[in-house]
Write an enzyme that holds these catalytic residues in place. Sequence first.
Site, PDB file in Angstrom:
ATOM      1  CD  GLU A  62      66.554  28.875  53.014  1.00 42.36           C
ATOM      2  OE1 GLU A  62      65.411  28.420  52.941  1.00 42.36           O
ATOM      3  OE2 GLU A  62      66.800  30.083  52.926  1.00 42.36           O
ATOM      4  CG  ASP A 233      60.948  32.840  53.812  1.00 37.83           C
ATOM      5  OD1 ASP A 233      60.450  32.240  54.773  1.00 37.83           O
ATOM      6  OD2 ASP A 233      61.893  33.641  53.920  1.00 37.83           O
TER       7      ASP A 233
HETATM    8  P1  NAD Z   1      61.798  39.993  61.898  1.00 36.45           P
HETATM    9  O1  NAD Z   1      61.750  38.868  62.870  1.00 36.45           O
HETATM   10  O2  NAD Z   1      62.816  41.067  62.066  1.00 36.45           O
HETATM   11  O3  NAD Z   1      60.362  40.717  61.814  1.00 36.45           O
HETATM   12  C1  NAD Z   1      59.157  40.010  61.715  1.00 36.45           C
HETATM   13  C2  NAD Z   1      58.042  40.850  62.337  1.00 36.45           C
HETATM   14  O4  NAD Z   1      56.803  40.146  62.112  1.00 36.45           O
HETATM   15  C3  NAD Z   1      58.183  41.026  63.849  1.00 36.45           C
HETATM   16  O5  NAD Z   1      58.178  42.405  64.169  1.00 36.45           O
HETATM   17  C4  NAD Z   1      56.989  40.289  64.433  1.00 36.45           C
HETATM   18  O6  NAD Z   1      56.472  40.890  65.606  1.00 36.45           O
HETATM   19  C5  NAD Z   1      56.008  40.376  63.272  1.00 36.45           C
HETATM   20  N1  NAD Z   1      54.939  39.372  63.297  1.00 36.45           N
HETATM   21  C6  NAD Z   1      55.038  38.041  63.573  1.00 36.45           C
HETATM   22  N2  NAD Z   1      53.823  37.461  63.478  1.00 36.45           N
HETATM   23  C7  NAD Z   1      52.951  38.447  63.121  1.00 36.45           C
HETATM   24  C8  NAD Z   1      51.554  38.461  62.863  1.00 36.45           C
HETATM   25  N3  NAD Z   1      50.801  37.363  62.970  1.00 36.45           N
HETATM   26  N4  NAD Z   1      50.987  39.647  62.500  1.00 36.45           N
HETATM   27  C9  NAD Z   1      51.737  40.789  62.398  1.00 36.45           C
HETATM   28  N5  NAD Z   1      53.065  40.815  62.647  1.00 36.45           N
HETATM   29  C10 NAD Z   1      53.668  39.662  63.000  1.00 36.45           C
HETATM   30  O7  NAD Z   1      61.965  39.271  60.481  1.00 36.45           O
HETATM   31  P2  NAD Z   1      62.448  39.944  59.100  1.00 36.45           P
HETATM   32  O8  NAD Z   1      63.923  39.828  58.930  1.00 36.45           O
HETATM   33  O9  NAD Z   1      61.779  41.260  58.914  1.00 36.45           O
HETATM   34  O10 NAD Z   1      61.820  38.888  58.083  1.00 36.45           O
HETATM   35  C11 NAD Z   1      60.422  38.800  57.926  1.00 36.45           C
HETATM   36  C12 NAD Z   1      60.080  37.582  57.111  1.00 36.45           C
HETATM   37  O11 NAD Z   1      60.539  37.758  55.769  1.00 36.45           O
HETATM   38  C13 NAD Z   1      60.731  36.292  57.617  1.00 36.45           C
HETATM   39  O12 NAD Z   1      59.765  35.273  57.583  1.00 36.45           O
HETATM   40  C14 NAD Z   1      61.830  36.027  56.619  1.00 36.45           C
HETATM   41  O13 NAD Z   1      62.131  34.649  56.506  1.00 36.45           O
HETATM   42  C15 NAD Z   1      61.212  36.590  55.359  1.00 36.45           C
HETATM   43  N6  NAD Z   1      62.158  36.958  54.320  1.00 36.45           N
HETATM   44  C16 NAD Z   1      61.834  36.655  53.047  1.00 36.45           C
HETATM   45  C17 NAD Z   1      62.688  37.015  52.022  1.00 36.45           C
HETATM   46  C18 NAD Z   1      62.295  36.728  50.604  1.00 36.45           C
HETATM   47  O14 NAD Z   1      63.111  36.873  49.707  1.00 36.45           O
HETATM   48  N7  NAD Z   1      61.068  36.371  50.356  1.00 36.45           N
HETATM   49  C19 NAD Z   1      63.892  37.657  52.294  1.00 36.45           C
HETATM   50  C20 NAD Z   1      64.191  37.996  53.615  1.00 36.45           C
HETATM   51  C21 NAD Z   1      63.307  37.648  54.621  1.00 36.45           C
END
Ligand code: NAD
Length: 346
Positions: A62, A233
């Site tokens: 993005e 997101d």
């Molecule tokens: P990451 O991959 O480091 O961590 C995600 C965690 O979620 C993992 O530890 C995984 O085991 C866990 N997980 C997956 N499915 C699960 C479930 N059903 N129940 C419980 N745990 C589960 O990712 P990250 O960098 O921490 O990002 C997390 C999310 O936040 C991503 O989807 C990312 O796109 C989003 N994000 C959003 C914003 C925003 O501004 N809204 C900004 C950054 C990241």
Amino acid sequence: MHRELNVVPFVSVDHMLKLVLAIGVEPFLVQLAGYIEADFRRWEVFDKTARVAAHSTEGVIELMPTNDDKIYGFKYVNGHPKNTRDGRQTVTAFGVLADVATGYPLLLTEMTILTALRTAATSALAARYLAPPGARTMAVIGNGAQAEFQALAFKALLGVDRLRLYDIDRSASEKCVRNLVSYGFDTTVTGSVEEAVLDAQIVTTVTADKQCATILTDNLVGPGIHINGVGGDCPGKTELHIDILNRSDIFVEYTPQTRIEGEIQQLPPDHPVTELWRVITGAESGRRDAAAITLFDSVGFAVEDFAALRYVNDQIERTGLYEKLDLLADPDEPRDLFGMLLRAAG
Ligand code: NAD
């Protein structure tokens, strides 16, 4: 320190780490939230557009631009939930600030760490307006890269000091506990979402999975809860059951983008939502009463990155934590670009 005209300051990952440590994680989050709040207060001056997204089966790339009348900023960011299996980050980013008057770049910086900080700062800022007053216990569902930043922002901005962690991969929760050990939290690793949300006044969902998942079901959400929904997101990627959305007062960053990417992609396009900037300016109220369920449907918006870039830009002169990048070909005689090439050969 006077900046040289043709040299662009570059904040590497190493310098960003040093900058955050020099300022302190919690003061950094508080100051950053101050910049985000200030830019949300002047929301109407920004040129805004839903981010430009290139979707593929495994993820999304993005571009997130915005500008006021003086400064232009953009972030390049990806989201690839399967990356962690190969030892890569789900989310990585870098960003640029530029001078609107000349178009010249002012700053190039890593934004993977900065995105985690700005996402957490925005979540905690929203919660200051929406969460039940005095909330101290937060459930964090999904304990990956973003999780500790979220926890620390809620501690620094709201005083949250009890964490209930849940992840499908217990080692992720244990990593969180280790990383947060010296920050003064009372932390519990739980074995299920049901257990995690017990007694929590705030529930943060920050999982990564490129599908419409149901991380939180309606029966787990009692009155008065604030939900900080961070992981849903992108189109086809949500975390909350639709019944929760129908019971909640929903707050978003920029409605046209959140309709495409947020939890509310599950709802009809005319379902009422409130933009957070209107709550911050006092145009709309945040939490109605003690029983209301509030949802911050976070997707991440360009104005937050713009504020984060401004904040970093304001810190680097003082700290000297940047390199000088030879990024602009700018000959003394502006039209003699080819001559520059000849002189380099000579
Ligand atoms: P990451 O991959 O480091 O961590 C995600 C965690 O979620 C993992 O530890 C995984 O085991 C866990 N997980 C997956 N499915 C699960 C479930 N059903 N129940 C419980 N745990 C589960 O990712 P990250 O960098 O921490 O990002 C997390 C999310 O936040 C991503 O989807 C990312 O796109 C989003 N994000 C959003 C914003 C925003 O501004 N809204 C900004 C950054 C990241």
